[in-house]
Design an enzyme around this catalytic site. Structure first.
Site, PDB file in Angstrom:
ATOM      1  N   ASP A 158     -40.768 -64.259  -8.259  1.00 50.99           N
ATOM      2  CA  ASP A 158     -40.634 -62.808  -8.057  1.00 50.99           C
ATOM      3  C   ASP A 158     -39.253 -62.462  -7.519  1.00 50.99           C
ATOM      4  OD1 ASP A 158     -42.955 -61.559  -8.870  1.00 50.99           O
ATOM      5  OD2 ASP A 158     -43.985 -61.864  -6.966  1.00 50.99           O
ATOM      6  N   GLU A 186     -51.824 -55.665 -13.193  1.00 49.80           N
ATOM      7  CA  GLU A 186     -52.571 -55.779 -11.936  1.00 49.80           C
ATOM      8  C   GLU A 186     -53.446 -54.552 -11.697  1.00 49.80           C
ATOM      9  OE1 GLU A 186     -50.305 -57.118  -8.555  1.00 49.80           O
ATOM     10  OE2 GLU A 186     -51.966 -56.775  -7.176  1.00 49.80           O
TER      11      GLU A 186
HETATM   12  O1  KIV Z   1     -46.761 -61.842  -5.560  1.00 43.30           O
HETATM   13  C1  KIV Z   1     -47.754 -62.186  -6.205  1.00 43.30           C
HETATM   14  O2  KIV Z   1     -48.514 -63.081  -5.800  1.00 43.30           O
HETATM   15  C2  KIV Z   1     -48.033 -61.494  -7.458  1.00 43.30           C
HETATM   16  C3  KIV Z   1     -49.362 -61.751  -8.089  1.00 43.30           C
HETATM   17  C4  KIV Z   1     -50.432 -61.125  -7.319  1.00 43.30           C
HETATM   18  C5  KIV Z   1     -49.379 -61.345  -9.520  1.00 43.30           C
HETATM   19  O3  KIV Z   1     -47.240 -60.770  -7.929  1.00 43.30           O
END
Ligand code: KIV
Length: 271
Positions: A90, A189
């Site tokens: 991310d 989500e």
């Molecule tokens: O940060 C995370 O764990 C996520 C998932 C919930 C898809 O983005």
């Protein structure tokens, strides 16, 4: 059905083939070497170094405080453990939203300093320029639509998203936009299952759902929720496969008991 269990290394192309052949994609989060090693050995397809590390690893209430340096630390730890799974990381809040040049610099840092294979960004048309710029550098990008936790203060709740016709249409448009831009997959989500199935059927790239029903191409959950380490979070979409909170508590209680009673260490456990 062909099984992709024996594929040596999962790539974005393998995921595409899995969608074509109808094999569901299994994705979980991990944030450290030891857990990532266990997951990779199971044959999980994608490991997400999610910014949920902000919640489950650092104890923050939201995903907003985690920094790019902290994400790189977690991602590098995971990458060192993984041989087979695709590692997606991310981009944290504040490192890609306002400025596509900054987005590219952030994505390059993640790829260079962690060795991961792809990045994930939350949002649709509002971050299109950042997505395109990162993709133009040859970095695979995964989209994330529906409930986008980095925007929690805009919405105020973690309720189901895209429940009105207008919001559903906007989400469909964003999904097509991300596919057209060149994203290799999209996380959906907490949106209605019917909408998620419709979006998945309309796209060539795989969709990975969390609270989005069964009509998507794969599923993702947060590892700490799946293992029952985290007891406070119990949304309807979560299936807990273990109660590690109880298991760990039991083991630690036994250890405390043995220390207090001078049962540990015994003759064989000393030099
Ligand atoms: O940060 C995370 O764990 C996520 C998932 C919930 C898809 O983005």
């Amino acid at each position: 059905m062909i099984s992709f269990k024996n594929v040596r290394k999962i790539t974005t192309h393998v995921l595409q083939e899995m969608k074509l052949k109808g094999e569901k994609i299994a994705m979980l989060t991990a944030y450290d070497f030891s857990m990532a090693k266990i997951l990779d050995n199971t044959g999980i397809d994608i490991i997400l170094v999610g910014d949920s590390a902000s919640n489950v690893m650092a104890g923050h209430e939201t995903t907003l405080p985690i920094t790019l340096d902290q994400m790189i630390y977690h991602a590098a730890s995971v990458v060192r453990a993984v041989d087979r799974a695709l590692v997606v990381v991310d981009l944290p809040f504040g490192t890609y939203q306002g400025d596509s040049k900054e987005a590219l610099i952030s994505a390059i840092r993640i790829m260079k300093e962690s060795g991961a294979s792809a990045v994930k960004l939350e949002g649709g048309s509002e971050i299109a320029e950042s997505v395109e710029r990162i993709l133009s550098a040859g970095i695979p990008v995964m989209g994330h639509l529906g409930l986008t936790p980095q925007s929690i203060y805009k919405f105020g709740t973690y309720s189901v998203r895209a429940t009105t016709e207008k919001e559903a249409e906007a989400l469909k448009k964003d999904a097509l936009l991300l596919e057209k831009a060149g994203c290799f997959g999209i996380v959906l989500e907490k949106i209605p299952a019917k909408l998620a199935a419709e979006v998945s059927a309309s796209l060539k790239i795989p969709t990975i759902g969390i609270g989005a029903g069964s009509g998507v191409d794969g599923q993702v959950l947060v590892l700490h929720d799946v293992l029952g380490i985290n007891q406070e979070f119990s949304p309807r979409f979560l299936r807990r496969y273990h109660n590690l909170f109880a298991e760990i508590s039991g083991a630690v209680n036994n250890y405390i008991h043995d220390v207090k009673n001078e049962d540990f260490p015994n003759e064989r456990e000393q030099y």
